[in-house]
Design a protein around this motif. Sequence first.
Motif, PDB file in Angstrom:
ATOM      1  N   TRP A 178      39.745  14.563  48.639  1.00 10.88           N
ATOM      2  CA  TRP A 178      39.587  13.155  48.263  1.00 10.88           C
ATOM      3  C   TRP A 178      40.081  12.960  46.830  1.00 10.88           C
ATOM      4  O   TRP A 178      39.986  13.880  46.005  1.00 10.88           O
ATOM      5  N   GLU A 181      37.948   9.114  42.746  1.00 11.77           N
ATOM      6  CA  GLU A 181      37.379   7.769  42.872  1.00 11.77           C
ATOM      7  C   GLU A 181      37.149   7.367  44.327  1.00 11.77           C
ATOM      8  O   GLU A 181      36.467   6.381  44.603  1.00 11.77           O
ATOM      9  N   CYS A 182      37.729   8.128  45.285  1.00 13.81           N
ATOM     10  CA  CYS A 182      37.552   7.812  46.704  1.00 13.81           C
ATOM     11  C   CYS A 182      36.381   8.574  47.332  1.00 13.81           C
ATOM     12  O   CYS A 182      35.965   8.250  48.448  1.00 13.81           O
ATOM     13  N   THR A 184      33.070   8.640  47.635  1.00  9.23           N
ATOM     14  CA  THR A 184      31.976   7.714  47.320  1.00  9.23           C
ATOM     15  C   THR A 184      30.827   7.850  48.314  1.00  9.23           C
ATOM     16  O   THR A 184      30.982   8.371  49.415  1.00  9.23           O
ATOM     17  N   CYS A 185      29.668   7.334  47.904  1.00  5.37           N
ATOM     18  CA  CYS A 185      28.497   7.277  48.772  1.00  5.37           C
ATOM     19  C   CYS A 185      28.753   6.283  49.904  1.00  5.37           C
ATOM     20  O   CYS A 185      29.240   5.176  49.667  1.00  5.37           O
ATOM     21  N   CYS A 188      26.133   3.070  49.136  1.00  3.28           N
ATOM     22  CA  CYS A 188      26.298   2.197  47.969  1.00  3.28           C
ATOM     23  C   CYS A 188      27.738   2.129  47.472  1.00  3.28           C
ATOM     24  O   CYS A 188      28.044   1.343  46.562  1.00  3.28           O
ATOM     25  N   ASN A 189      28.633   2.952  48.047  1.00  4.77           N
ATOM     26  CA  ASN A 189      30.070   2.948  47.714  1.00  4.77           C
ATOM     27  C   ASN A 189      30.361   3.311  46.267  1.00  4.77           C
ATOM     28  O   ASN A 189      31.451   3.024  45.761  1.00  4.77           O
ATOM     29  N   GLN A 190      29.444   3.954  45.601  1.00  4.01           N
ATOM     30  CA  GLN A 190      29.675   4.398  44.235  1.00  4.01           C
ATOM     31  C   GLN A 190      30.236   5.825  44.243  1.00  4.01           C
ATOM     32  O   GLN A 190      29.812   6.658  45.035  1.00  4.01           O
ATOM     33  N   PRO A 191      31.226   6.117  43.357  1.00  2.00           N
ATOM     34  CA  PRO A 191      31.785   7.485  43.312  1.00  2.00           C
ATOM     35  C   PRO A 191      30.718   8.524  43.019  1.00  2.00           C
ATOM     36  O   PRO A 191      29.855   8.317  42.159  1.00  2.00           O
ATOM     37  N   ILE A 192      30.776   9.629  43.735  1.00  2.00           N
ATOM     38  CA  ILE A 192      29.800  10.699  43.545  1.00  2.00           C
ATOM     39  C   ILE A 192      30.071  11.441  42.248  1.00  2.00           C
ATOM     40  O   ILE A 192      29.163  11.793  41.509  1.00  2.00           O
ATOM     41  N   ARG A 193      31.389  11.717  41.986  1.00  2.00           N
ATOM     42  CA  ARG A 193      31.840  12.459  40.806  1.00  2.00           C
ATOM     43  C   ARG A 193      31.095  13.786  40.682  1.00  2.00           C
ATOM     44  O   ARG A 193      31.158  14.608  41.581  1.00  2.00           O
ATOM     45  N   CYS A 206      24.729   9.742  48.186  1.00  2.00           N
ATOM     46  CA  CYS A 206      24.092  10.190  46.954  1.00  2.00           C
ATOM     47  C   CYS A 206      22.615  10.440  47.255  1.00  2.00           C
ATOM     48  O   CYS A 206      22.089   9.989  48.278  1.00  2.00           O
TER      49      CYS A 206
END
Length: 334
Positions: A178, A181-182, A184-185, A188-193, A206
Amino acid sequence: MQECIYGPPGTEAYVSSNLICHCLHLLYRHLLLFLKTSKMTFFKHSGPRSYMTSTMTDRFDCFYCRDNLHGKKFVKKDDKHVCTKCFDKICANTCAECRRPIGADSKELHHKNRHWHEDCFRCAKCYAPLASEPFCARDDGKIMCGKCSSREDGNRCQGCYKVVMPGAKNVEYKKKLWHEECFTCFECNQPIRTQSFLAKGDNIYCNACHEKKFAKNCFHCKEPIASGGITYQENPWHKECFVCVTCRKPLSGTRFTNHENTLYCVDCYRTDVAKMCHGCKNPITGFARGTKVLNYEEFSWHENCFTCKKCSLSLANKRFVRTGDNMYCVRCAM
């Protein structure tokens, strides 16, 4: 002194030696003049290195049409002299892109037995000229520049399905790739990083969203159980919540009892909760003698302790007679 060259004196063949020398001298001067005025010109051919084009003053003919090549441009291929017309018609390679002959006056590029016009040697994707640029030859025959080849054949992001370019920040999980930035959770669609995450099927969550959506709530504190936990009577518990209510001793892997939906270890139950047996005067815990408790009026007994005072036979589920604090079977009471 005279010398007879081809016949006796007085004939036409009789020539003096001075005349011969004079003729040779004139011939030598004409030869020098010829060499000074004659020029040999060579043209560099833009095709394969085995080809040559030139003009020569000596007479020689085209291998195919027998046309005199004196003073004309020609091509030398496989040790044969060929005029440019015959070369274009018979010997020229076919361009792999436009399918037209690559003439003697055209610049030719070749790779693995395939040939191109210089202008035809372009990236199949972006059409950028590749004559002086690095390129990649694909198995399907297409020629691509390095950038387009990376995009076409590189690993694709599982989120946006675009190629993950070399050097770009990415996340690899279960042999899949991935963009950072893709990744993601799913909730919530937030990046896991760099955060920790949990997977449910093919979806990534997450910790906060996973607990909210999937985690069971502890039977004791009602908070979500993120990991681990204990199941007792089909109810989930945090391991740290599954303890004795009196001494807070962990009960996992030990003997315990449940009294009125409250957990006790053996020691705390015996001292704080258990009734005293009217027979043996020991706590009735269910861990030692007898598993059942018999109650009669204000007293309690272990099942094995509820016996006839005289014959010691068990009185459980039998008729008995009480005399003072003692119990007797019907037969002994008579």
